[in-house]
Design a protein around this motif. Structure first.
Motif, short mmCIF file in Angstrom:
data_model
loop_
_atom_site.label_atom_id
_atom_site.label_comp_id
_atom_site.label_asym_id
_atom_site.label_seq_id
_atom_site.Cartn_x
_atom_site.Cartn_y
_atom_site.Cartn_z
N ARG A 84 -10.98 0.83 -9.81
CA ARG A 84 -10.07 1.55 -9.33
C ARG A 84 -9.62 1.12 -7.77
N GLY A 85 -8.22 0.84 -7.60
CA GLY A 85 -8.06 0.34 -6.39
C GLY A 85 -7.74 -1.29 -6.56
N ILE A 86 -8.02 -1.96 -7.84
CA ILE A 86 -8.29 -3.31 -7.93
C ILE A 86 -7.27 -3.69 -9.11
N GLU A 87 -6.40 -4.28 -8.96
CA GLU A 87 -5.40 -4.67 -10.19
C GLU A 87 -5.04 -6.08 -9.93
N LEU A 88 -4.61 -6.75 -10.98
CA LEU A 88 -4.24 -8.17 -10.83
C LEU A 88 -3.00 -8.17 -11.87
N PHE A 89 -2.06 -9.20 -11.91
CA PHE A 89 -0.91 -9.52 -12.88
C PHE A 89 -1.33 -10.98 -13.29
N ASP A 90 -1.89 -11.12 -14.57
CA ASP A 90 -2.18 -12.48 -14.95
C ASP A 90 -1.10 -13.07 -15.90
N ILE A 91 -0.90 -14.36 -15.85
CA ILE A 91 -0.10 -15.12 -16.69
C ILE A 91 -1.16 -16.11 -17.01
N ASP A 92 -1.43 -16.30 -18.53
CA ASP A 92 -2.11 -17.33 -18.76
C ASP A 92 -1.69 -18.21 -19.76
N VAL A 93 -1.58 -19.58 -19.67
CA VAL A 93 -1.07 -20.55 -20.55
C VAL A 93 -1.98 -21.57 -20.90
N ASP A 94 -1.81 -21.59 -22.27
CA ASP A 94 -2.68 -22.62 -23.23
C ASP A 94 -2.12 -23.98 -22.86
N LEU A 95 -2.85 -25.19 -22.38
CA LEU A 95 -2.07 -26.25 -22.09
C LEU A 95 -2.08 -27.31 -22.98
N THR A 96 -1.20 -28.15 -23.46
CA THR A 96 -1.32 -29.45 -24.09
C THR A 96 -1.96 -30.57 -23.20
N GLU A 97 -2.25 -31.64 -23.72
CA GLU A 97 -2.82 -32.76 -22.90
C GLU A 97 -1.50 -33.22 -21.70
N GLN A 98 -0.23 -32.89 -22.11
CA GLN A 98 0.77 -33.46 -21.27
C GLN A 98 0.95 -32.35 -20.28
N GLY A 99 0.38 -30.99 -20.74
CA GLY A 99 0.59 -29.85 -19.93
C GLY A 99 -0.19 -29.77 -18.47
N VAL A 100 -1.54 -30.24 -18.95
CA VAL A 100 -2.46 -30.47 -17.67
C VAL A 100 -1.80 -31.19 -16.72
N ASP A 101 -1.04 -32.27 -16.94
CA ASP A 101 -0.53 -33.05 -15.86
C ASP A 101 0.83 -32.48 -15.15
N CYS A 102 1.42 -31.24 -15.92
CA CYS A 102 2.37 -30.72 -15.52
C CYS A 102 2.31 -29.36 -14.87
N VAL A 103 1.11 -29.06 -14.51
CA VAL A 103 0.81 -27.76 -13.97
C VAL A 103 1.81 -27.18 -12.92
N ASP A 104 1.93 -27.87 -11.97
CA ASP A 104 3.00 -27.62 -10.74
C ASP A 104 4.57 -27.30 -11.13
N ASP A 105 4.96 -28.19 -12.53
CA ASP A 105 6.20 -27.84 -13.06
C ASP A 105 6.26 -26.66 -13.79
N ILE A 106 4.81 -26.28 -14.44
CA ILE A 106 4.96 -24.97 -15.51
C ILE A 106 4.87 -23.78 -14.19
N ILE A 107 4.14 -23.90 -13.34
CA ILE A 107 4.30 -23.00 -12.19
C ILE A 107 5.66 -22.62 -11.55
N LYS A 108 6.46 -23.84 -11.42
CA LYS A 108 7.84 -23.69 -10.96
C LYS A 108 8.66 -22.85 -11.81
N LEU A 109 8.55 -23.28 -13.15
CA LEU A 109 9.38 -22.71 -14.45
C LEU A 109 9.10 -21.28 -14.21
N ILE A 110 7.94 -20.62 -14.20
CA ILE A 110 7.51 -19.26 -14.17
C ILE A 110 8.28 -18.71 -12.87
N PHE A 111 8.35 -19.28 -11.96
CA PHE A 111 8.98 -18.60 -10.56
C PHE A 111 10.62 -18.69 -10.73
#
Length: 758
Positions: free
Chosen positions: A255-282
């Motif tokens: 009660r009083g504590i809530e989050l909104f989560d976006i979880d992405v399973d990453l490929t090998e290439q995706g691990v190196d592109c985390v900042d780009d993925i976050i940019k895409l989400i924004f």
């Protein structure tokens, strides 16, 4: 709580009574409440409620029972030490504001619950009694009872049994202060997992949304961020080779504590592109802000939710009361049945307000991957998780904050799968009680039955694709498994809409091929089936997606070695007792040579030399069933090189028969868990109505005493249960114990228990 009361002092009296009367009990603890629940046969409701009420009036909390239950809690914690979900959940607490109550150990060990308190001369039993005396107050408790009696009788029963619970001078706790302050936000946490997994998790701190249940702005945004259609975030991530899965939604912590989560399973290439993925989400956030809240999409959500509530499937009475009792904490009595289904208001202002919290400076980023091994600087003291936390540079935050767009990201299209016809087909007066064959050819046998019991506008269709060559070689099994992954990946863009509309499709590998399963509203089921069969035959493998999904499959096979010992034991038992089956190690050794050409050639042969068996059941008449059969069968008739399976090629895999008096021991090692597991298997013959009843009745009789003897009294471990398994037409009774003790010792205790059963 369940270990005896002043009125009913025997430790297992309640559980024994429930077992003898066809019931069960359990409890769970969330961050802000505990839920106790049970089921029992109707005529025993009043006495069981009396026993249940005593837990909230006069529990004993005896010293011996307290220590044994602390051992059980410790065992549960030890079993979960290698569980990445538990480890990440604890990290979320560890990294919160140090002064917030959220920042604490979420489980318990013998050290924290027994050794440390005793070293400080603190009586654990006294602490339990004081906690119960303070917080178990009538105005903080919510009771749900479901019975066959009329409401007046149920109310009188409840008031007479629970009316003496005292109202204490305490208020229901509420935590309005944020769990993360400025120093904990705009941070990046890198974590080394136990399993070989790769995940990007983005958490936005948002206001609690419970009070907005009439308009559900969180559901509106969850449906958009999690959309897997042609113009959603996941589709773009797939095309760039960065991800295969994405989920999004609000996470209510307390009660009083809530989050909104976006979880992405990453490929090998995706691990190196985390900042780009976050940019895409924004960029997606920017698109939503530019477009503004769309009433048509809100109305689509509203109609889907109303439709699902109106035609809600029957569910377990126990699960129903558990959910209702926890919802009563959040919602008033008049809304508790509908609050999580019926959307009553269009509030674009609340959607815009919630979206305003999706800012770089208001989020936390967590990246989980083995690549961070030996690159972290902190170890969690409870689970041993290695991790590091750093502030995200301001220039990166500013880059994410820019108002630019991605042209590939757009609002979803209108959902074509939403049902509008909820009429029920007429029932034939001569309708058989059981499914019957309405079509049989050399390639397809179809079973059919119109629903005469539930009478809802829903249907179920199953199509089993069978070829004897699949199970003969682990290489072929891997080909089939990868094909199923590839086709599911390919069709997800339209199956997502179908799922949202209450029409579910899954394609699953089987030992001899694969199965297509459809269930949900019957109105547009034929559209989904037709699309799926067409995709199946026209499917072309994308080499990029193949490489990604093959690598995922290899990781999944390797990760099997890390699952709980009782799960591994059941896998080995299946292999041992099956006529033909392959171990995870055998599958892993043969998967590396699988390529696109292998799959295309094998599936071409598979579709030309196979047999299908289908079941059609529900709100469908015979004419409509024949139409569905034609949708399935017609595309496969007349294929080049098509051949009929011979009768001997139609034999399914069987189970190895254990002779009377035969006793077999299989041992294997476990390198990841401190606990071991013993599975005790008694083969009980071929399934029949009589045998099924006898073996399941035996399990019902011994279930409680098995648990009480091996877990509660002998303290062998947290995971102790008996069950009946029905596999390949054969019945087995099993006892499973996962324990820190020697497996040979555990086996002798199971044998001793079985010898004493009367």
């Amino acid at each position: 709580m369940f270990m005896g009361t002043k009125k009913y002092p025997a430790e297992n009296e309640f559980s024994q009574f429930l077992t003898q009367n066809g019931g069960s009990h359990n409890a769970y603890t969330a961050n802000d409440h505990t839920n106790f629940y049970f089921s029992v046969k109707t005529k025993s409701l009043k006495l069981s409620l009396d026993m249940f009420a005593q837990f909230f009036l006069e529990p004993l909390f005896t010293t011996s029972a307290t220590e044994r239950e602390i051992n059980a809690v410790n065992s549960e914690h030890e079993n979960g030490v290698a569980d990445d979900n538990r480890r990440l959940k604890q990290l979320r607490k560890n990294t919160a504001d140090p002064n917030h109550p959220f920042n604490h150990f979420g489980a318990g060990t013998k050290e924290t619950l027994w050794d440390i308190p005793n070293s400080k001369n603190i009586s654990v039993r006294k602490q339990l009694l004081e906690f119960h005396s303070k917080w178990y107050s009538s105005h903080l408790m919510y009771l749900t009872v479901l019975g066959k009696e009329d409401l007046n009788t149920l109310e009188e029963m409840v008031v007479s049994l629970f009316g003496d619970i005292e109202k204490k001078n305490v208020n229901i706790p509420y935590w309005p202060d944020p769990i993360y302050k400025e120093e904990q936000l705009a941070t990046k946490t890198v974590v080394v997992p136990v399993k070989d997994i790769r995940v990007l998790s983005i958490s936005f701190l948002v206001p609690e949304q419970t009070k907005f249940f009439k308009s559900m702005p969180n559901r509106y945004l969850s449906a958009l961020f999690g959309h897997e259609g042609n113009s959603g975030i996941l589709t773009v991530l797939k095309k760039r080779g960065w991800s295969s899965k994405l989920s999004a939604g609000n996470k209510f912590e307390a009660r009083g504590i809530e989050l909104f989560d976006i979880d992405v399973d990453l490929t090998e290439q995706g691990v190196d592109c985390v900042d780009d993925i976050i940019k895409l989400i924004f960029q997606y956030v920017n698109m939503l802000k530019r477009e503004g809240p769309q009433k048509w999409f809100h109305d689509e959500n509203k109609n889907i939710s109303a439709m699902q509530f109106q035609f809600k499937d029957k569910e377990s009475p126990l699960e129903y009361v558990v959910r209702l009792s926890s919802r009563l904490i959040k919602y008033g009595l008049k809304d508790v049945l509908t609050a999580e289904y019926i959307i009553k208001e269009w509030r674009p202002d609340l959607i815009e307000n919630l979206l305003s919290y999706f800012r770089p400076e208001n989020m936390r980023v967590t990246v989980v991957s083995k690549v961070f091994q030996n690159k972290t600087d902190t170890v969690d003291k409870y689970y041993g998780t290695s991790y590091s936390i750093s502030k995200i540079p301001m220039e990166v935050l500013n880059h994410w904050q820019e108002g630019d767009l991605c042209n590939d990201l757009k609002m979803p299209f209108i959902n074509e799968f939403i049902a509008t016809d909820f009429g029920l087909v007429p029932i034939n007066t001569n309708e058989p009680d059981q499914p019957y064959v309405i079509h049989e050819s050399f390639i397809l046998r179809s079973w059919f039955k119109t629903d005469t019991e539930f009478r809802v506008p829903k249907a179920f269709v199953s199509v089993d694709f069978f070829n004897h060559n699949v199970i003969t070689d682990p290489f072929h099994c891997n080909i089939m498994s990868l094909f199923v992954r590839l086709i599911n990946d390919n069709i997800s863009e339209y199956t997502w809409d179908a799922t949202r509309a209450g029409l579910h499709l899954s394609i699953e590998p089987s030992s001899n091929g694969f199965k297509i399963l459809l269930n949900g509203f019957s109105h547009k089921l034929h559209i989904l089936l037709k699309k799926t069969i067409e995709k199946l035959l026209a499917f072309k493998i994308d080499p990029l997606r193949f490489d990604i999904l093959k690598e995922e499959k290899i990781r999944d096979l390797k990760n099997i070695a890390i699952v709980q010992p009782h799960n591994i034991a059941l896998i080995h038992e299946t292999v041992i007792l099956s006529e033909t089956a392959w171990t995870p190690e055998e599958l892993l050794s043969s998967i590396y040579d699988v390529n696109v050409v292998n799959i295309e050639e094998f599936m071409k042969q598979f579709f030309s030399h196979m047999f299908m068996e289908s079941l059609i059941y529900g709100n469908i008449d015979k004419i409509k069933a024949i139409e569905l059969i034609q949708i399935v069968e017609k595309p496969f008739l007349g294929r080049d090189g098509s051949r009929k399976l011979l009768p001997r090629q139609m034999i399914r895999s069987r189970q190895v028969q254990l002779d009377d008096g035969e006793s077999t021991l299989y041992e294997t090692t476990n390198n990841y868990h401190s606990s071991s597991c013993v599975t005790f298997n008694l083969q009980c013959g071929v399934q029949s109505t009589l045998n099924n009843m006898i073996v399941n009745l035996f399990n019902q009789i011994v279930m409680e005493s098995c648990f009480h003897t091996l877990r509660t009294k002998e303290q062998l471990g947290y995971i102790v249960f008996s069950l009946v398994i029905e596999r390949q037409g054969v019945l087995s009774f099993q006892i499973i114990v996962q324990s820190e003790r020697s497996p040979m010792y555990v086996d002798t205790r199971i044998e001793s228990y079985i010898d004493g059963v009367q």
